[in-house]
Write an enzyme that holds these catalytic residues in place. Structure first.
Site, PDB file in Angstrom:
ATOM      1  N   ASP A   1      38.522  35.102  44.235  1.00  0.00           N
ATOM      2  CA  ASP A   1      37.160  34.580  43.431  1.00  0.00           C
ATOM      3  C   ASP A   1      36.887  35.306  42.361  1.00  0.00           C
ATOM      4  O   ASP A   1      36.095  34.652  41.486  1.00  0.00           O
ATOM      5  CB  ASP A   1      36.144  34.985  44.744  1.00  0.00           C
ATOM      6  CG  ASP A   1      34.771  34.760  44.323  1.00  0.00           C
ATOM      7  OD1 ASP A   1      34.598  33.545  43.928  1.00  0.00           O
ATOM      8  OD2 ASP A   1      33.733  35.790  44.200  1.00  0.00           O
TER       9      ASP A   1
ATOM     10  N   LYS B   1      31.857  43.332  46.388  1.00  0.00           N
ATOM     11  CA  LYS B   1      30.398  42.923  46.550  1.00  0.00           C
ATOM     12  C   LYS B   1      29.889  44.160  47.468  1.00  0.00           C
ATOM     13  O   LYS B   1      30.642  44.893  48.101  1.00  0.00           O
ATOM     14  CB  LYS B   1      30.546  41.746  47.368  1.00  0.00           C
ATOM     15  CG  LYS B   1      31.125  40.411  46.621  1.00  0.00           C
ATOM     16  CD  LYS B   1      30.133  39.245  46.933  1.00  0.00           C
ATOM     17  CE  LYS B   1      30.854  38.122  46.188  1.00  0.00           C
ATOM     18  NZ  LYS B   1      30.145  37.826  44.929  1.00  0.00           N
TER      19      LYS B   1
ATOM     20  N   ARG C   1      25.607  13.267  47.537  1.00  0.00           N
ATOM     21  CA  ARG C   1      25.513  12.632  48.648  1.00  0.00           C
ATOM     22  C   ARG C   1      24.262  12.271  49.451  1.00  0.00           C
ATOM     23  O   ARG C   1      24.183  11.351  50.254  1.00  0.00           O
ATOM     24  CB  ARG C   1      26.636  13.063  49.848  1.00  0.00           C
ATOM     25  CG  ARG C   1      27.662  11.846  50.398  1.00  0.00           C
ATOM     26  CD  ARG C   1      28.791  12.608  51.036  1.00  0.00           C
ATOM     27  NE  ARG C   1      28.283  13.927  51.652  1.00  0.00           N
ATOM     28  CZ  ARG C   1      29.300  14.198  52.499  1.00  0.00           C
ATOM     29  NH1 ARG C   1      30.323  14.043  52.854  1.00  0.00           N
ATOM     30  NH2 ARG C   1      28.594  15.481  53.133  1.00  0.00           N
TER      31      ARG C   1
ATOM     32  N   HIS D   1      38.022  35.729  36.548  1.00  0.00           N
ATOM     33  CA  HIS D   1      37.313  36.385  35.406  1.00  0.00           C
ATOM     34  C   HIS D   1      38.131  37.968  35.051  1.00  0.00           C
ATOM     35  O   HIS D   1      38.131  38.190  33.927  1.00  0.00           O
ATOM     36  CB  HIS D   1      35.786  37.134  36.080  1.00  0.00           C
ATOM     37  CG  HIS D   1      35.197  35.718  36.704  1.00  0.00           C
ATOM     38  ND1 HIS D   1      35.260  34.583  36.078  1.00  0.00           N
ATOM     39  CD2 HIS D   1      34.302  35.763  37.790  1.00  0.00           C
ATOM     40  CE1 HIS D   1      34.449  33.757  36.751  1.00  0.00           C
ATOM     41  NE2 HIS D   1      33.841  34.474  37.795  1.00  0.00           N
TER      42      HIS D   1
ATOM     43  N   HIS E   1      33.090  31.194  33.581  1.00  0.00           N
ATOM     44  CA  HIS E   1      31.823  31.473  32.719  1.00  0.00           C
ATOM     45  C   HIS E   1      31.800  32.926  32.080  1.00  0.00           C
ATOM     46  O   HIS E   1      31.035  33.174  31.295  1.00  0.00           O
ATOM     47  CB  HIS E   1      30.584  31.394  33.518  1.00  0.00           C
ATOM     48  CG  HIS E   1      30.276  32.322  34.654  1.00  0.00           C
ATOM     49  ND1 HIS E   1      31.095  32.378  35.890  1.00  0.00           N
ATOM     50  CD2 HIS E   1      29.444  33.410  34.691  1.00  0.00           C
ATOM     51  CE1 HIS E   1      30.588  33.641  36.355  1.00  0.00           C
ATOM     52  NE2 HIS E   1      29.645  34.245  35.742  1.00  0.00           N
TER      53      HIS E   1
ATOM     54  N   LYS F   1      30.265  34.718  28.113  1.00  0.00           N
ATOM     55  CA  LYS F   1      29.094  35.972  27.953  1.00  0.00           C
ATOM     56  C   LYS F   1      29.198  36.553  26.752  1.00  0.00           C
ATOM     57  O   LYS F   1      30.325  36.456  26.067  1.00  0.00           O
ATOM     58  CB  LYS F   1      29.395  36.885  29.336  1.00  0.00           C
ATOM     59  CG  LYS F   1      29.185  36.526  30.347  1.00  0.00           C
ATOM     60  CD  LYS F   1      29.540  37.569  31.588  1.00  0.00           C
ATOM     61  CE  LYS F   1      29.334  37.330  33.088  1.00  0.00           C
ATOM     62  NZ  LYS F   1      28.064  37.189  33.698  1.00  0.00           N
TER      63      LYS F   1
ATOM     64  N   LYS G   1      35.796  26.741  38.562  1.00  0.00           N
ATOM     65  CA  LYS G   1      36.759  27.515  39.593  1.00  0.00           C
ATOM     66  C   LYS G   1      36.222  27.652  40.849  1.00  0.00           C
ATOM     67  O   LYS G   1      35.003  27.262  41.219  1.00  0.00           O
ATOM     68  CB  LYS G   1      36.668  28.677  38.730  1.00  0.00           C
ATOM     69  CG  LYS G   1      35.410  29.740  39.078  1.00  0.00           C
ATOM     70  CD  LYS G   1      35.768  31.029  39.010  1.00  0.00           C
ATOM     71  CE  LYS G   1      35.918  31.668  40.487  1.00  0.00           C
ATOM     72  NZ  LYS G   1      34.581  31.887  40.806  1.00  0.00           N
TER      73      LYS G   1
ATOM     74  N   GLU H   1      29.131  44.166  42.129  1.00  0.00           N
ATOM     75  CA  GLU H   1      28.012  43.553  42.373  1.00  0.00           C
ATOM     76  C   GLU H   1      27.108  44.264  43.816  1.00  0.00           C
ATOM     77  O   GLU H   1      28.051  44.452  44.842  1.00  0.00           O
ATOM     78  CB  GLU H   1      28.291  42.031  42.837  1.00  0.00           C
ATOM     79  CG  GLU H   1      28.999  41.285  41.675  1.00  0.00           C
ATOM     80  CD  GLU H   1      29.102  39.706  42.128  1.00  0.00           C
ATOM     81  OE1 GLU H   1      28.643  39.163  41.895  1.00  0.00           O
ATOM     82  OE2 GLU H   1      30.363  39.644  42.819  1.00  0.00           O
TER      83      GLU H   1
HETATM   84  C1  BG6 Z   1      31.415  33.672  40.503  1.00  0.00           C
HETATM   85  C2  BG6 Z   1      31.995  34.251  41.851  1.00  0.00           C
HETATM   86  O1  BG6 Z   1      32.513  32.983  39.855  1.00  0.00           O
HETATM   87  O2  BG6 Z   1      31.110  34.727  39.665  1.00  0.00           O
HETATM   88  C3  BG6 Z   1      30.885  34.918  42.564  1.00  0.00           C
HETATM   89  O3  BG6 Z   1      32.336  33.021  42.517  1.00  0.00           O
HETATM   90  C4  BG6 Z   1      30.184  35.995  41.591  1.00  0.00           C
HETATM   91  O4  BG6 Z   1      31.057  35.434  43.821  1.00  0.00           O
HETATM   92  C5  BG6 Z   1      29.844  35.754  40.220  1.00  0.00           C
HETATM   93  O5  BG6 Z   1      28.906  36.634  42.328  1.00  0.00           O
HETATM   94  C6  BG6 Z   1      29.609  36.782  39.374  1.00  0.00           C
HETATM   95  O6  BG6 Z   1      29.142  36.296  38.131  1.00  0.00           O
HETATM   96  P1  BG6 Z   1      28.294  37.148  37.034  1.00  0.00           P
HETATM   97  O7  BG6 Z   1      28.045  36.335  35.919  1.00  0.00           O
HETATM   98  O8  BG6 Z   1      26.847  37.209  37.851  1.00  0.00           O
HETATM   99  O9  BG6 Z   1      28.846  38.747  37.247  1.00  0.00           O
END
Ligand code: BG6
Length: 488
Positions: A240, A344, A56, A245, A183, A187, A153, A221
């Site tokens: 999330d 996190k 935008r 995942h 994603h 991997k 997502k 993380e």
């Molecule tokens: C994302 C989440 O899908 O995956 C994030 O929204 C997270 O919060 C991330 O940090 C982690 O991905 P990766 O590949 O760094 O483990």
């Protein structure tokens, strides 16, 4: 430079018009454009391909190119600027205000017609916009047989909203054109799970409740919510990370072997796992789930703020840590707990799947020193490694002394080439039309149904977060069955 992995997948060059909604966003800049760059370098994407970044913001063509150059010099630092320029030359900025009826009129003249040209619409925006983007595309007649849509997502925030989004999109795209991305499935180490299980009879033979005591899946993380606090606070760790995942990892560990590696064969098997997950009730929710929120602390010696300070809202009850003991009620996994854990601001970034085997049925050794269980540790990140822990005799006299010792396969040093990022594989799969690593509608719905049962009970029972200091491994939890410990 072309690596081993590329050689096997290079076929006819793929010519595509790739339209990225959220084209100036973090994901596009940090993941999508770099992924396209690497596939371009590997010779998998036709240089006639085009990328249209939609957003935008008011930006001239030059302002856009300058911005891209500046940002890509960070995401692609180490690459030759003249090579990066080739990607930048393929990109065009198209401004669109999606609240306007003719929002995509400016995009229309750019898109090429032709059976051999794949059209990719990449929705890298909030899923609340997916419906209006689709309607806008349709209003301009931009959806053709060669079109594919990629949905980032999280798809909604519960089962009902996810279903509504899916229904909306399905009105315009066939299921074979819809690519719901997770994603983690792109991997390398996650894909290796399939090979490890289904190309090694040794493991697969003992991959069941007779031999396995428990399975642990951890994605921790050290980063906090960074610039995404507004998004994150509406979702939390369960939606999330677990809904997508972690559940996808669980599916790959627990599913039955498909008869062939076709997209639907794999997804049918994953769906069966999701449908076998035991749904929680009031009693189980207290004992089998734990949630937490980070308070201030320190990571690698550096002081970091707590979640509430980052958010500037002291009343948020959003969890930044979750641990769950899940049960899969089927023949193969009856009685085997699957422990899931993610958070996190934990002590370190590390993701792993640990298969803890049962102990030997009887100890024959005279000292009767306890024998450690075998375990298979599949590290996904930061190191890609497979470690089989087994007991060996300590050399020398002194009787049968034994200790657990690791047999390690270091994936990255065994395969010297550069490891492609998840998005590289996934974007090529979209262009080639291979849906194996993408989630089907019924899979997404089944995972939402299970996750909804947790959120609902958390609300109903008023379950609170336990606080944990940033830089630690969560608040401590009671989800582990007595006698089990998290792998550290
Ligand atoms: C994302 C989440 O899908 O995956 C994030 O929204 C997270 O919060 C991330 O940090 C982690 O991905 P990766 O590949 O760094 O483990």
């Amino acid at each position: 430079m072309m690596n081993e992995n590329d050689k096997h997948t290079t076929g006819a060059l793929n010519d595509a018009d790739i339209v990225v909604f959220g084209g100036l966003g973090d994901l596009a800049i940090r993941k999508l454009y770099p992924a396209l760059y690497h596939r371009l370098q590997a010779g998998q994407v036709n240089t006639n391909s085009k990328v249209y970044a939609i957003s935008r913001a008011e930006k001239s063509a030059t302002e856009f190119t300058d911005l891209l150059k500046e940002k890509l010099s960070v995401s692609l630092s180490g690459e030759k600027p003249e090579d990066v320029q080739k990607l930048i030359d393929m990109c065009t900025y198209v401004r669109a205000d999606l609240s306007q009826d003719d929002a995509l009129a400016d995009l229309k003249p750019y898109l090429r017609e032709g059976k051999e040209i794949v059209r990719v619409f990449y929705f890298s925006t909030s899923s609340s916009l997916f419906g209006s983007i689709t309607k806008n595309l349709s209003a301009q007649n931009l959806i053709n047989e060669q079109s594919r849509v990629v949905l980032e997502k999280p798809l909604g925030n519960d089962s009902a909203s996810s279903k509504a989004i899916n229904d909306e999109i399905s009105g315009y795209f066939k299921e074979s054109q819809i690519f719901r991305i997770d994603h983690y499935l792109g991997k390398e180490t996650v894909q290796n799970l399939m090979v490890l299980r289904f190309a090694n009879d040794l493991y697969e033979n003992a991959w069941n409740s007779q031999n396995i005591e428990n399975v642990q899946i951890t994605v921790s993380e050290s980063l906090g919510v960074e610039t995404r606090a507004n998004y994150y606070d509406k979702y939390g760790a369960l939606l999330d990370m677990v809904q997508n995942h972690l559940l996808q990892l669980l599916c790959l560990v627990a599913m039955e072997p498909p008869s062939v590696l076709g997209a639907d064969n794999v997804r049918d098997e994953k769906l069966k796992v999701l449908k076998s997950l035991r749904v929680f009730d009031e009693k189980m929710i207290q004992k089998q789930t734990a949630k937490g929120q980070y308070a201030k602390g320190s990571i690698k010696g550096e002081a970091v703020s707590g979640y509430l300070e980052e958010l500037d809202d002291a009343s948020s009850n959003t969890e930044t840590f979750v641990a769950i003991r899940a049960n899969i009620d089927n023949w193969r996994w009856a009685g085997v707990p699957f422990y899931l854990r993610t958070g996190k601001r934990m002590s370190k970034r590390h993701s792993e799947i640990v298969i803890n085997y049962k102990n030997v049925p009887h100890n024959i050794f005279p000292e009767k020193k306890p024998i450690d269980n075998n375990k298979l540790v599949i590290s996904l990140q930061p190191e890609e490694r497979i470690e089989l822990v087994q007991n060996v005799k300590v050399p020398g006299p002194g009787g049968y002394r034994y200790k657990p010792t690791s047999l390690v396969l270091d994936y990255s040093s065994s395969f010297n080439d550069r490891f492609p990022e998840a998005y590289e594989r996934l974007i090529m799969d979209v262009i080639r039309g291979n849906q194996t690593l993408f989630m089907r509608k019924d899979e997404v719905e089944a995972s939402w149904d299970w996750v909804d049962s947790i959120t609902k009970l958390w609300k109903e029972t008023g379950m609170k977060n336990k606080s944990y200091e940033a830089g630690t491994d969560g608040p401590g939890d009671d989800v582990l069955l007595k006698g089990h410990e998290w792998n550290e």
